[in-house]
Design an enzyme around this catalytic site. Structure first.
Site, PDB file in Angstrom:
ATOM      1  N   ASP A 155       0.826  -1.216   0.000  1.00 40.09           N
ATOM      2  CA  ASP A 155       0.000   0.000   0.000  1.00 40.09           C
ATOM      3  C   ASP A 155       0.861   1.267   0.000  1.00 40.09           C
ATOM      4  O   ASP A 155       1.709   1.444   0.858  1.00 40.09           O
ATOM      5  CB  ASP A 155      -0.872  -0.061   1.270  1.00 40.09           C
ATOM      6  CG  ASP A 155      -1.695   1.191   1.504  1.00 40.09           C
ATOM      7  OD1 ASP A 155      -1.955   1.923   0.530  1.00 40.09           O
ATOM      8  OD2 ASP A 155      -2.091   1.430   2.667  1.00 40.09           O
ATOM      9  N   HIS A 169      -3.306   4.150   7.424  1.00 40.47           N
ATOM     10  CA  HIS A 169      -2.299   3.636   6.489  1.00 40.47           C
ATOM     11  C   HIS A 169      -0.879   3.874   7.005  1.00 40.47           C
ATOM     12  O   HIS A 169      -0.597   4.881   7.654  1.00 40.47           O
ATOM     13  CB  HIS A 169      -2.450   4.328   5.128  1.00 40.47           C
ATOM     14  CG  HIS A 169      -3.777   4.077   4.485  1.00 40.47           C
ATOM     15  ND1 HIS A 169      -3.983   3.043   3.599  1.00 40.47           N
ATOM     16  CD2 HIS A 169      -4.962   4.717   4.605  1.00 40.47           C
ATOM     17  CE1 HIS A 169      -5.250   3.069   3.194  1.00 40.47           C
ATOM     18  NE2 HIS A 169      -5.872   4.077   3.793  1.00 40.47           N
TER      19      HIS A 169
END
EC number: 3.1.-.-
Lengths: 546, 546
Positions: free
Chosen positions: B193, B366
């Site tokens: 990611d 994240h």
């Protein structure tokens, strides 16, 4: 309401970021501070820009004694030609601001009828009951000032856009001494910039960019292209310094950048000698390692030079692999998508892209919280009115003022149109004057009617379908097949079949209509379109009998 | 191209944030990872949402052996019903993700035909040539996983959305041991990611929000209203903890929030006992100090509960002075204007508004740069492919990978559609398959044609003018006055005079037209409108002869 109190009338910039304009009224005299524009938000469809609503002044134009401008950014000078068309008062500004103003007035054919006086920071001007003292402040454009505005009610300090930069690029710090002097004389009220009221700490000096630029210049193997605002004169100086240090020549692309560079150089606000600058077409013939090009487009505007470079549609030159592109800017809220899209496209064209998120190539020109507190301490105002900001920012600024000891009841958080009345020992809210968005849209200036905007919104959602029905006057039957056109509604490949269905439905409806044929056809068309597509286009139906 | 190499086919999420979907292909077998949606950008007019372009799979649906879902956020599960309409393969997901998926499938009438298997983190599934091992990762929703995907070509680690939170709300850290074990076995490639690749340091733990919430609960005198995403289950837990500690009851407003809360509680992912929760209508009758209400709308969506509260149009209750409203979220790029407008309106209604810019009431889900480097070190991959991000973010992630020692030639920065081929010792770019935006707009799903979007853009700018001319077939003269209508073009008060001018001009043009009357009238109308308004509306002209 004319009396022996000072009336402060916010015409723009309170409750929003942009189109700053303030009126100060004492007895018969009015002075104005700034005449800015604001750029439209994403849902203000088709609007070019927005100007302050100054209709309050229209029956008082003879009482306006002067227009004072703090600095040369668009959100402070951009509406000057709209104001000058209605109000014929002298303008007062520092030399660089004057240069930028005159450029704008000339472009709008207003040079002849406008009087602009130069006032240097440190000087004062007397107009009517007002004495306005210019004091220097640091900002992201040189020669910015705030005002000490004195009238019989007392002394008001109007900050303009400012930051307390201890190492500004032009070595000219904000005028602490003058602010301290104001405080000795006693400040009735402070009106100060709230843009960064949510930001803790102290805004970094413009100088921190030097290091980032030096790194870029040291590492770049090919051309360097630096995008910024055309009015960010100090950034031009920093690029020039880096170019000189690293043996590159500097070129300016685009007329607004060139105009401002020329004005600033002529007036001595840019220290760039002739040997450093080359015309853009010459720069393009030089070795890649030997040039740096400055251009506009740091907000990702699609029609700017950087925007066109990112899509390969620039006239004079293209991005080539190995170019280093620097966006020396911060995305204005609402522009993020355009800015990031531009960055992604430049990467796709094999440029190395440097931007705020990954390197300190930009700093804000506005004070952060600790600087705001410092200004409050330096001026020691009795009353406080946060200006320049959305309500959330005004509220935060008020909170800071409470923290440094201003009593809650001495703080007025107000938005455009709320008149404030000040006497030597009291502040009160006066009447609220009408204030709305004045849109500039094409050649028209005015309050775009809400339903026009709503119609544009709905056209943008699902497009338009135009149906033309001609009936035989005698029989009431269709004279011929209805004519149907659409735009922005459905792709061509699905259109024909759908429109056949619509025509069929109209043919069914017409013979049974015993009220308004237009309404019946309209309803039938809408129903078919929604049933088939779940979309609700704007539908025009015209029924003619022949 | 079917052979003994692993083919990685990015169908969505590479070169953009959202609509994540990846296909892995070995020999005859294909597995899919995630089926997300993306929300339209501001200039994608009228679009509801966008789904991955999976037409590559349509002639290979029988080869798809399984669909693996990392976690229950919309950008990973939102398109599941569109995919299931085309592809009939079993879905594999952890318990909470399964609960959220089944809710979505049921709402789209797909419960019957879909098989969903529960796989717990730590377990593995074998489908065809692939063995997929689920490993737990922290994210802003519980029960998230990444995958170790083994096939004869080697082991690929697919991170999913992750962060290395050492003190997660559910006390379940990311599975370091499993990552280390992968590295012992040898990782051929890591796909991870890139969302926060521009962000230095380490993303703060979800726990830091506890302190901010405790402060809010301690200081609030009236009701507390907390807006967040309906899928942010861990935020619900944190609000519940604060409510319990400060003696408030908790209510959930809005069906999506209630649905997700129920699923998460039923499956044991929310520790909220029955005595803590009250129905919303009961909460509204309680003392202000005794309730906290959770609702949606943290992105400023005008039709959400918070959006309606900010405009005073919520059905069940209104904001009252003294309410404390918390936006526990970060504005998604493009939503800034709506978010700030909502905040300003809530302030106008005398609420105390707390949001990310002024208090740590939100953290990202994240990983930041140091976590990305840790994942690279933990897994020691031979090849690296950054996923989930715009090109700028993928590029930054690649730079981080180079910094930790992955050779440049072992890193592939690619966007959707670029097929990558991996063997045990080589990575190469394969063909590029067509990949475009698939828009969901009303009931239609497809590639909205570019000209439809362009037409909507131009309709949004200046509106539409519809002109209907009827000519006498014999004389060629006007049978009667032209009929003119407009929408989104000009305000009513200026319209009549302008349309009279247009009619006059048409009357002048018609007798002299010796080519296409329609074209001549169209040109004349455009000219008059532009001359008078400087606007360029879309013009429809219909000329009929009777």
């Amino acid at each position: 309401m004319i009396g022996k109190s000072l009336r402060i009338i916010p015409l723009g910039g309170l409750g929003e970021v942009g189109k700053n304009m303030m009126a100060y009224e004492y007895d018969e005299d009015i002075i104005l501070v700034d005449t800015g524009i604001m750029f439209p938000e994403n849902d203000m469809l088709g609007v070019d820009y927005i100007i302050p609503d100054f209709k309050y002044l229209l029956d008082k134009v003879d009482r306006v004694k002067g227009i004072f401008i703090t600095h040369g950014h668009e959100d402070h000078i951009g509406a000057i030609h709209h104001v000058m068309e209605a109000i014929n008062a002298p303008i007062y500004a520092t030399p660089l601001t004057r240069g930028l103003l005159e450029n704008k007035l000339a472009r709008n054919g207003l040079s002849q009828k406008t009087v602009v006086h130069t006032v240097n920071a440190g000087e004062k001007v007397k107009v009517g009951h007002f004495t306005v003292e210019f004091f220097h402040v640091c900002h992201s454009i040189p020669d910015g000032v705030g005002f000490g505005i004195e009238c019989p009610a007392g002394l008001v300090v109007h900050s303009g856009d400012y930051k307390f930069d201890h190492t500004p690029v032009d070595n000219w710090p904000s005028d602490y001494a003058k602010l301290a002097e104001f405080s000795r004389r006693g400040v009735l009220a402070l009106l100060s910039d709230s843009t960064n009221a949510e930001r803790p700490g102290w805004t970094p000096s413009e100088r921190v960019i030097d290091d980032a630029f030096n790194k870029v210049f040291r590492e770049a193997q090919g051309r360097i292209i630096i995008a910024s605002f055309a009015s960010l004169i100090s950034r031009m100086q920093q690029v020039a310094n880096a170019a000189r240090a690293h043996g590159r020549k500097m070129a300016f692309a685009g007329p607004s950048m060139q105009d401002n560079m020329k004005i600033a150089r002529k007036l001595g606000f840019l220290d760039i000698d002739d040997t450093l600058v080359v015309p853009i077409d010459q720069a393009l013939t030089m070795k890649d390692r030997e040039v740096v090009i400055m251009c506009t487009g740091s907000q990702g505007e699609p029609t700017s030079i950087l925007g066109r470079l990112s899509t390969g549609t620039n006239r004079l030159f293209d991005i080539k692999p190995g170019d280093t592109v620097v966006l020396s800017s911060h995305p204005i809220p609402g522009n993020e998508e355009n800015v990031y899209r531009t960055i992604n496209r430049l990467f796709e064209r094999q440029a190395n892209v440097i931007y705020e998120a990954i390197a300190p190539v930009h700093v804000s020109g506005h004070a952060s919280q600790e600087e705001m507190k410092l200004l409050l301490h330096l001026t020691q105002p009795k009353f406080f009115i946060p200006v320049h900001g959305e309500l959330r920012q005004l509220k935060q600024h008020a909170k800071l003022a409470r923290e440094v000891g201003i009593p809650e009841e001495n703080i007025a958080v107000v938005e455009n149109g709320q008149v404030i009345e000040l006497t030597a020992d009291a502040m009160q809210l006066d009447e609220k004057i009408p204030n709305s968005y004045v849109f500039v849209d094409g050649s028209s200036v005015g309050e775009l009617e809400a339903d026009v905007m709503r119609d544009r919104e709905s056209l943008a959602q699902d497009g338009v379908v135009v149906v033309n029905v001609i009936l035989d006057r005698m029989s009431g039957r269709l004279f011929r097949e209805p004519d149907i056109n659409s735009k922005g509604f459905i792709g061509e490949k699905d259109s024909d079949a759908l429109m056949d269905q619509v025509r069929k439905r109209i043919a069914e409806v017409v013979p049974y209509s015993n009220g308004s044929v237009t309404q019946d056809v309209e309803r039938a068309v809408r129903d078919v379109l929604y049933a088939e597509t779940h979309r609700k286009p704007t539908v025009f139906v015209s029924v003619s009998k022949v």
